[in-house]
Design a protein around this motif. Structure first.
Motif, mmCIF file in Angstrom:
data_model
loop_
_atom_site.group_PDB
_atom_site.id
_atom_site.type_symbol
_atom_site.label_atom_id
_atom_site.label_comp_id
_atom_site.label_asym_id
_atom_site.label_seq_id
_atom_site.Cartn_x
_atom_site.Cartn_y
_atom_site.Cartn_z
ATOM 1 N N CYS A 103 -5.017 9.777 0.728
ATOM 2 C CA CYS A 103 -5.482 8.483 -0.343
ATOM 3 C C CYS A 103 -3.836 8.165 -0.974
ATOM 4 O O CYS A 103 -3.427 7.890 -0.091
ATOM 5 C CB CYS A 103 -5.285 9.618 -1.492
ATOM 6 N N THR A 116 -12.229 0.041 -8.554
ATOM 7 C CA THR A 116 -11.402 -1.350 -8.527
ATOM 8 C C THR A 116 -10.810 -1.749 -9.831
ATOM 9 O O THR A 116 -11.612 -1.293 -10.941
ATOM 10 C CB THR A 116 -12.305 -2.239 -7.305
ATOM 11 N N THR A 120 0.621 4.999 0.315
ATOM 12 C CA THR A 120 -0.515 6.240 0.562
ATOM 13 C C THR A 120 0.461 7.759 1.321
ATOM 14 O O THR A 120 1.293 7.536 1.188
ATOM 15 C CB THR A 120 -0.913 6.553 2.001
ATOM 16 N N THR A 178 0.405 -1.550 0.357
ATOM 17 C CA THR A 178 -0.320 -0.330 0.333
ATOM 18 C C THR A 178 0.552 1.037 0.339
ATOM 19 O O THR A 178 2.221 1.241 1.149
ATOM 20 C CB THR A 178 -0.874 -0.120 1.496
ATOM 21 N N LEU A 198 -7.229 -1.437 -5.727
ATOM 22 C CA LEU A 198 -7.629 -0.522 -5.021
ATOM 23 C C LEU A 198 -7.085 0.974 -4.943
ATOM 24 O O LEU A 198 -6.196 0.954 -4.073
ATOM 25 C CB LEU A 198 -8.223 -0.643 -3.424
ATOM 26 N N LYS A 202 -7.969 3.707 -3.240
ATOM 27 C CA LYS A 202 -9.059 4.892 -1.997
ATOM 28 C C LYS A 202 -8.839 6.151 -1.600
ATOM 29 O O LYS A 202 -7.701 7.587 -0.976
ATOM 30 C CB LYS A 202 -8.728 4.022 -0.744
ATOM 31 N N ASP A 203 -10.371 6.718 -1.447
ATOM 32 C CA ASP A 203 -10.187 8.037 -0.702
ATOM 33 C C ASP A 203 -10.545 7.962 1.484
ATOM 34 O O ASP A 203 -11.466 7.610 0.858
ATOM 35 C CB ASP A 203 -11.364 8.844 -1.059
ATOM 36 N N ASN A 204 -9.479 8.265 1.732
ATOM 37 C CA ASN A 204 -9.107 7.751 2.707
ATOM 38 C C ASN A 204 -9.682 6.239 3.285
ATOM 39 O O ASN A 204 -8.390 5.397 2.741
ATOM 40 C CB ASN A 204 -10.053 8.456 4.055
ATOM 41 N N THR A 205 -10.658 5.660 3.788
ATOM 42 C CA THR A 205 -10.576 4.634 3.401
ATOM 43 C C THR A 205 -12.004 3.898 2.893
ATOM 44 O O THR A 205 -11.897 2.616 2.109
ATOM 45 C CB THR A 205 -11.247 3.517 4.820
ATOM 46 N N ASP A 206 -12.263 4.786 2.031
ATOM 47 C CA ASP A 206 -13.260 4.309 1.076
ATOM 48 C C ASP A 206 -13.212 3.736 -0.051
ATOM 49 O O ASP A 206 -12.339 4.650 -0.530
ATOM 50 C CB ASP A 206 -14.535 5.585 0.838
ATOM 51 N N ILE A 207 -13.600 2.933 -0.551
ATOM 52 C CA ILE A 207 -12.769 2.832 -2.408
ATOM 53 C C ILE A 207 -12.941 2.991 -3.174
ATOM 54 O O ILE A 207 -14.875 3.363 -3.128
ATOM 55 C CB ILE A 207 -13.054 1.184 -2.111
#
Length: 123
Positions: free
Chosen positions: A101, A71, A30, A28, A61, A63-68
């Motif tokens: 992100c 995909t 970030t 990941t 994936l 992500k916007d913070n924890t929101d996917i």
């Protein structure tokens, strides 16, 4: 003149990059949140490598913070060696103000190594 052109282009020039390379199946990358600012993702790349030639699918994936928010699936193929994806967005993807992100890649087979890269700018 040149100042006007630079001002117009600066909104679409990547000013940060994030990189994560891991042994195993998941990496990941970030870009940390900045208060009262929004990140814009201009592009990404993700690859996996499996010396045992494991078939399967890598899941990517965004992500916007924890929101996917996106995909992608990449077939590891017969050999499973070095398959991946690189994509530049023609219109950068805006992340919610004040959020980090990230990009995550998960190799669906046993996996020897994975790499995830994300680039963009903040405004």
């Amino acid at each position: 003149g040149l100042e006007k052109l630079q001002g117009q282009l600066s909104a679409f020039i990547s000013t940060w990059t994030e990189d994560a390379t891991k042994s195993g199946t998941t990496a990941t990358a970030t870009h940390a949140a900045e208060s009262s600012k929004s990140h814009y993702i201009a592009g990404f790349s993700a690859t996996s490598w499996d010396s045992m030639g494991g078939a399967g699918t890598s899941t990517i994936l965004i992500k916007d913070n924890t929101d996917i928010i996106m995909t992608f699936y990449v077939d590891n193929g017969i050999s499973g060696d070095g398959n991946g994806i690189t994509h530049s967005f023609s219109s950068p993807i805006q992340i919610t103000e004040g959020n980090p992100c990230s990009i995550e890649i998960n190799n669906g087979s046993s996996g020897d190594a994975v790499a995830a890269n994300l680039w963009g700018f903040t405004s």
